[in-house]
Design an enzyme around this catalytic site. Sequence first.
Site, PDB file in Angstrom:
ATOM      1  N   ARG A  57       0.806  -1.224   0.000  1.00 51.93           N
ATOM      2  CA  ARG A  57       0.000   0.000   0.000  1.00 51.93           C
ATOM      3  C   ARG A  57       0.840   1.276   0.000  1.00 51.93           C
ATOM      4  O   ARG A  57       0.570   2.201  -0.763  1.00 51.93           O
ATOM      5  CB  ARG A  57      -0.924   0.043   1.227  1.00 51.93           C
ATOM      6  CG  ARG A  57      -2.208  -0.687   1.031  1.00 51.93           C
ATOM      7  CD  ARG A  57      -2.635  -1.322   2.309  1.00 51.93           C
ATOM      8  NE  ARG A  57      -1.703  -2.396   2.626  1.00 51.93           N
ATOM      9  CZ  ARG A  57      -1.854  -3.646   2.208  1.00 51.93           C
ATOM     10  NH1 ARG A  57      -2.896  -3.984   1.540  1.00 51.93           N
ATOM     11  NH2 ARG A  57      -0.953  -4.576   2.473  1.00 51.93           N
ATOM     12  N   THR A  58       1.827   1.340   0.870  1.00 52.75           N
ATOM     13  CA  THR A  58       2.556   2.609   0.999  1.00 52.75           C
ATOM     14  C   THR A  58       3.251   2.940  -0.312  1.00 52.75           C
ATOM     15  O   THR A  58       3.101   4.037  -0.860  1.00 52.75           O
ATOM     16  CB  THR A  58       3.568   2.531   2.159  1.00 52.75           C
ATOM     17  OG1 THR A  58       2.860   2.122   3.335  1.00 52.75           O
ATOM     18  CG2 THR A  58       4.220   3.868   2.410  1.00 52.75           C
ATOM     19  N   LYS A  86      25.804  -4.869  -2.453  1.00 54.34           N
ATOM     20  CA  LYS A  86      27.248  -4.813  -2.737  1.00 54.34           C
ATOM     21  C   LYS A  86      28.012  -4.154  -1.596  1.00 54.34           C
ATOM     22  O   LYS A  86      29.204  -3.908  -1.696  1.00 54.34           O
ATOM     23  CB  LYS A  86      27.500  -4.001  -4.013  1.00 54.34           C
ATOM     24  CG  LYS A  86      26.821  -4.563  -5.247  1.00 54.34           C
ATOM     25  CD  LYS A  86      27.144  -3.671  -6.441  1.00 54.34           C
ATOM     26  CE  LYS A  86      26.353  -4.069  -7.670  1.00 54.34           C
ATOM     27  NZ  LYS A  86      26.501  -3.076  -8.738  1.00 54.34           N
ATOM     28  N   ARG A 107      11.725   3.538   3.035  1.00 57.49           N
ATOM     29  CA  ARG A 107      11.320   2.525   4.031  1.00 57.49           C
ATOM     30  C   ARG A 107      12.533   1.671   4.330  1.00 57.49           C
ATOM     31  O   ARG A 107      13.235   1.232   3.411  1.00 57.49           O
ATOM     32  CB  ARG A 107      10.178   1.653   3.506  1.00 57.49           C
ATOM     33  CG  ARG A 107       9.887   0.494   4.451  1.00 57.49           C
ATOM     34  CD  ARG A 107       8.629  -0.242   4.128  1.00 57.49           C
ATOM     35  NE  ARG A 107       7.449   0.533   4.504  1.00 57.49           N
ATOM     36  CZ  ARG A 107       6.227   0.014   4.584  1.00 57.49           C
ATOM     37  NH1 ARG A 107       6.016  -1.260   4.301  1.00 57.49           N
ATOM     38  NH2 ARG A 107       5.199   0.764   4.932  1.00 57.49           N
ATOM     39  N   HIS A 135       5.603   5.622  11.327  1.00 56.12           N
ATOM     40  CA  HIS A 135       5.059   5.499   9.969  1.00 56.12           C
ATOM     41  C   HIS A 135       4.098   6.683   9.764  1.00 56.12           C
ATOM     42  O   HIS A 135       2.884   6.524   9.720  1.00 56.12           O
ATOM     43  CB  HIS A 135       4.327   4.162   9.857  1.00 56.12           C
ATOM     44  CG  HIS A 135       3.985   3.739   8.466  1.00 56.12           C
ATOM     45  ND1 HIS A 135       4.129   4.550   7.364  1.00 56.12           N
ATOM     46  CD2 HIS A 135       3.478   2.567   8.003  1.00 56.12           C
ATOM     47  CE1 HIS A 135       3.741   3.886   6.280  1.00 56.12           C
ATOM     48  NE2 HIS A 135       3.335   2.694   6.648  1.00 56.12           N
TER      49      HIS A 135
HETATM   50  C1  NCD Z   1       1.990  -1.262   7.971  1.00 54.32           C
HETATM   51  C2  NCD Z   1       3.507  -1.152   8.074  1.00 54.32           C
HETATM   52  O1  NCD Z   1       4.233  -1.420   7.105  1.00 54.32           O
HETATM   53  O2  NCD Z   1       3.936  -0.750   9.148  1.00 54.32           O
HETATM   54  N1  NCD Z   1       1.559  -1.468   6.651  1.00 54.32           N
HETATM   55  C3  NCD Z   1       1.293  -0.382   5.875  1.00 54.32           C
HETATM   56  O3  NCD Z   1       2.163   0.413   5.599  1.00 54.32           O
HETATM   57  N2  NCD Z   1       0.029  -0.191   5.474  1.00 54.32           N
HETATM   58  C4  NCD Z   1       1.409  -2.243   8.913  1.00 54.32           C
HETATM   59  C5  NCD Z   1       1.875  -3.673   8.857  1.00 54.32           C
HETATM   60  O4  NCD Z   1       2.754  -4.026   8.079  1.00 54.32           O
HETATM   61  O5  NCD Z   1       1.329  -4.455   9.623  1.00 54.32           O
END
Ligand code: NCD
Length: 313
Positions: A57-58, A86, A107, A135
């Site tokens: 999703r993100t 590397k 991320r 997040h």
């Molecule tokens: C979340 C995350 O990556 O922290 N997912 C997301 O970004 N929608 C929650 C999760 O992974 O459980």
Amino acid sequence: MRVSEQDFVGRDVITVSDFRREEILFLLDTAARFENETGTPLAGRVIAALFFEASTRTRLSFESAVGRLGGTSIGFAEAGASSATKGENLSDTVRVVEGYSDLLLLRHPLEGAARLAAEFVDIPVVNCGDGAHQHPTQTFVDLYTMRRECGRLDGLHVVFCGDLRFGRAVHSLVSVLALFNARVTLVSPSFLRLPAEHRHTLESNGVIYNEAPDLESSLAEADVLYMTRVQRERFTDPLEYERFKDTYTLDLNVLKRASDQLAILHPLPRVNEIAREVDGQSHAAYFRQAHYGVAVRKALLALLLGVAGEVPK
Ligand code: NCD
């Protein structure tokens, strides 16, 4: 103090606590304006998405946001596809990518990675999840969803359920709820309890909260249920994960105890914590929540890059 688009230009988004209540509300209002936006304010802009950890999703809602606003996205979706394999360190990677892009989405499994990256580059860095830490863009999506589903943001009773220890989406959201006068219930096994630093934040900001082992009895007065997945990737002992992975399952039977107005949120992905039979209920807001992610991220990108004003009010 009045907030304007200028207040966002060029900023990093590392934790939600970098934002004041008025700024968050301004972002949510901008997102509402961007829901059906079809213009191309990001034309000629390049957004780099460096994802060293799994994401659906993100990453995809950011890429969708970039595409829908006429921009271009570059990047990688796993560490194995980058020169990290590397032996390149993060600071070198971001310094190089700064020359290829106007904004960096990051991320990373390590807490503090986004803050570190932001020290090495001048373009905006957006934390898309750093370990179990924060997040922030998920929190903006969560707040947008709460406001849409509940019709207001102030004075909500929010029940968090599941992995409150490792869930960064929980940690981010908990840290801003005081700004919206929320009441909080924390439902988890003691092993997955919300860490002390976050409980202290609630206390020192005057949030009324209680901890409960049982989901059913916590639902009657809730406006929002924030369900979460047990974060398998953060466990050092796989047996421990097995012990806790199915502690809670929200099904129609449990949902009988809920008030009519309850909105169920989940950052997703879901594993077993919400039974499929709940998906058709009007309470189930989690797929709408995932879709709101595009509008919120469109608004955030446009604000950080100083082009939100090009979209009609
Ligand atoms: C979340 C995350 O990556 O922290 N997912 C997301 O970004 N929608 C929650 C999760 O992974 O459980």
